[in-house]
Design a protein around this motif. Sequence first.
Motif, PDB file in Angstrom:
ATOM      1  N   UNK A 174       0.826  -1.209   0.000  1.00 18.26           N
ATOM      2  CA  UNK A 174       0.000   0.000   0.000  1.00 18.26           C
ATOM      3  C   UNK A 174       0.857   1.255   0.000  1.00 18.26           C
ATOM      4  N   UNK A 175       0.270   2.301  -0.547  1.00 17.81           N
ATOM      5  CA  UNK A 175       0.852   3.645  -0.524  1.00 17.81           C
ATOM      6  C   UNK A 175      -0.130   4.540   0.206  1.00 17.81           C
ATOM      7  N   UNK A 176       0.347   5.256   1.213  1.00 18.99           N
ATOM      8  CA  UNK A 176      -0.523   6.123   1.997  1.00 18.99           C
ATOM      9  C   UNK A 176      -0.388   7.570   1.616  1.00 18.99           C
ATOM     10  N   UNK A 177      -1.127   8.388   2.335  1.00 21.60           N
ATOM     11  CA  UNK A 177      -1.053   9.830   2.119  1.00 21.60           C
ATOM     12  C   UNK A 177      -2.069  10.377   1.145  1.00 21.60           C
ATOM     13  N   UNK A 178      -2.867   9.513   0.524  1.00 21.21           N
ATOM     14  CA  UNK A 178      -3.838   9.957  -0.478  1.00 21.21           C
ATOM     15  C   UNK A 178      -5.266   9.948   0.079  1.00 21.21           C
ATOM     16  N   UNK A 179      -5.395  10.107   1.352  1.00 17.90           N
ATOM     17  CA  UNK A 179      -6.710  10.064   1.980  1.00 17.90           C
ATOM     18  C   UNK A 179      -6.909   8.779   2.745  1.00 17.90           C
ATOM     19  N   UNK A 470      -1.071  14.682   5.636  1.00 17.85           N
ATOM     20  CA  UNK A 470      -1.962  13.558   5.289  1.00 17.85           C
ATOM     21  C   UNK A 470      -2.992  13.311   6.378  1.00 17.85           C
ATOM     22  N   UNK A 471      -3.866  14.281   6.551  1.00 17.96           N
ATOM     23  CA  UNK A 471      -4.860  14.205   7.626  1.00 17.96           C
ATOM     24  C   UNK A 471      -6.040  15.073   7.235  1.00 17.96           C
ATOM     25  N   UNK A 472      -7.185  14.919   7.903  1.00 15.12           N
ATOM     26  CA  UNK A 472      -8.325  15.789   7.630  1.00 15.12           C
ATOM     27  C   UNK A 472      -7.966  17.266   7.805  1.00 15.12           C
ATOM     28  N   UNK A 473      -8.810  18.123   7.241  1.00  8.84           N
ATOM     29  CA  UNK A 473      -8.496  19.546   7.184  1.00  8.84           C
ATOM     30  C   UNK A 473      -8.225  20.154   8.543  1.00  8.84           C
ATOM     31  N   UNK A 479      -1.544  21.713  12.169  1.00 13.08           N
ATOM     32  CA  UNK A 479      -0.114  21.620  11.852  1.00 13.08           C
ATOM     33  C   UNK A 479       0.440  22.985  11.485  1.00 13.08           C
ATOM     34  N   UNK A 480      -0.235  23.669  10.567  1.00 13.59           N
ATOM     35  CA  UNK A 480       0.273  24.972  10.132  1.00 13.59           C
ATOM     36  C   UNK A 480       0.176  26.010  11.255  1.00 13.59           C
ATOM     37  N   UNK A 481      -0.871  25.929  12.069  1.00 15.48           N
ATOM     38  CA  UNK A 481      -0.983  26.854  13.200  1.00 15.48           C
ATOM     39  C   UNK A 481       0.133  26.627  14.212  1.00 15.48           C
TER      40      UNK A 481
END
Length: 808
Positions: A174-179, A470-473, A479-481
């Motif tokens: 599997x490849x993650x990060x796409x939802x 790679x997470x919900x909004x 993260x950015x805050x």
Amino acid sequence: MGTLLQDLKYGLRMLAKNRGFTAVAVLTLALGIGANTAIFSVVNAVLLRPLSYRDPDRIVTLTNPPTTGKVITALDARLVSIPNFQDWHDQSSSFEAMAYYQGGEAGVTVGSAAEYAEVTRVSPEFFRVFAVEPVLGRLFTAEEAEAGGSGALVISYAYWQSHFGGDPQALGQTVGGLGRPLPIVGVLPPSFRFPDKTDLWYPVNTIFREPTANFRGGRNYSAVGRLKSSVSLEQAQSEMTLIGGRLEREYPEFDKGRTVAVTRMRDKMVGDVRLTLYLLLGAVGVVLLIACANTATLLLGKATVRSREVAVRAALGASRQRLVRQLVTESLLLALFAGSLGLLLAYWGSGALVALAPTDLPRLSEISVDRWVLAFTIGTSIITSLLFGLVPAFHAARVDLSEALKQGGRRMVSGAGMVRLRGVLVVAETSLAVVLLSAAGLLLKSFAALQSVDLGFRPKKVLTMKATVPAPTLAARQFFEDVLPQIRALPGVLAAGATMALPGQIGSMATGPYFFDHLPPQQDWPAAPSAVISVVAPGTFRALGIPLKSGRDFNDGDGSDKPLVAVVNEALVRRSLSGENPIGKTVFCLFDSGKPMTIIGVAGDVRERGPAREPMPGCYIPYLQHEFNGETLSIVVRTTGNPSGLEETLRRLANKTSPTVPMKFTTMEAMLYENVATPRFRTLLFGVFAVLAVCLAMAGVYGVMVYTVRLRSNEFGLRMALGASTGSVLRLVLRQALTLVSIGVAIGLAIALGVGRLFTSVLFEVKPTDPLTFVAVALLLAAVAMLASYIPARRATKVDPMVALRYE
């Protein structure tokens, strides 16, 4: 055949006997042939070679461009909405398969490593369009590809090799990060990376529901199709025009003033670079013509020296046809040697071109010296041998036997016709050099203007860090805050912010209509003005150096629970408010919600579509109030020193906050460098070819003046014996050179004025008839010609009058 072998052997002996002449002639021609071959290798790969798919001429692109000429960005004309595409698919009968797709850079995780990959979301028939089959595993099943299905991944051969070592056990991983994690079910052939060197493909509408899936105005996808074998491009276009007209009548609020365009994929891919490549091919063609004229001048001089040899052979019974054939054979040998050396130069040159070419040049990886390029080199060599060899051969074969034999080989035999012909060749070389130098001058002046344009922001000392959470909004927002305040507190950081699309990132921009005071009915939206909509975090204006003309910047208080606010730019105020103060007014920018926002500030204009395009109306909205696509932002950091020195510090800080976040660093200056890659590439190559052309032309001037001085040496000696000064002899020779060059410059400028119109679309703030450029070219050529003629002219002043009198 025996005679031909004799000619070849004799020609090889003569070329070996005159090694200096042979070396100069071969090198001159090799430069012209090598340059032509290198550029042709690019033209062949990009424009001529068929796409590496089955029946490539049946693959087309479908676009939904406006017929009114209202195009905000190039993407606006290329993209389609899902509802329109579904109607095209269901109502047309010209296509074997049709698909839509959306590609771009996305954050993924393979094992524990977070990184960026080129990812494309595709509709079910995508791989049928290209008739591609996996080399390992399978394609998507119907259940995996349906809306809301489980989804799956197909990966490129290159990604399989680089990330899984070519292990067949990659299937099922599997490849993650796409939802959500997606299993790998297939590996595609090495030749397939469409679009834009894609690494991973997965079905659209499986991981999350496309928010514009039912919105006819949401043009976010590209579309392709495969024509049925019995359907021509014209027939498909006629059918799609009818369907487009029907949709325009049914949905005027979205499709009014729009049509459907069907274009062969290869034509669509190379449309933006076709003119540049043809101009470059024309430029190297000019270089080759100058090289041919130069070599012809050398051969004329050699023919004069060999006049006694030719006379002896004629006296012994050789026919003029036989003599011409022998001399043309020598020219052919020269051309073949030059072609071989030129091919070696082309191998090196094509590699240099790939290294210098813009990264977005289509089919860049396919550029190579193949059998067609080899055939081009051989053909060019043969044609050039005729171009530079025939005229000198005919002149040499017309030698006066009596005069040539009387000279005993001690003097050159030449008539007025030979002198005039060499003069004509110099004029031709000079005029061609003027054309190429004028084109290079226009492009250089245009590029200088492009580099000095006011961008509306300050790119120096600005580091950018693209990050995808790679997470919900809400988690991404956190993260950015968390990260931004820590970055602002670092030593050497003056300001930090974040934006959805950096200036110049056309593919990441959002555009949409905007309205003041109230939101009109949907049928009025297509006629509304459009703006670039930028999602930004507090501090972004200061970090990018965008001036705030009035009002205030966003701050941390502009959260999701507060009234919606916006900052507009000066272009929007000029376009819609005639300079009226916009602070406090209500604006609707159709981005995610279409809710009313209060204008709190006015920012300066930014050339967000690149330095060559005027600023668009712009609307900035705060990140904390708009969640759409909030997982990916580019953090911008203004520093006091070298911005690249902060990369590792920011990487550690971000990894400490969230180790699964992929990051990509660059500087704003590096981004701007890439934004002007195409004009820089074009200007650099034209400059190189122009310098080469001038050097070859001036070598021709030098050779003709050396020949003239040798021919007129007795005349100069007599003049000096009769009292002429060395200065007068010097001026006499320079005046002859200047006359020839002046005629060539005049002819070249006249041609350049006509050819300059071809460059109109690639010039920035420079007219193709720019007088300063043409004056500079004329003065430069005259100065260089005088320099090239000075040494022969000085030699003329050294003629001993006594030697000249003794000979006479």
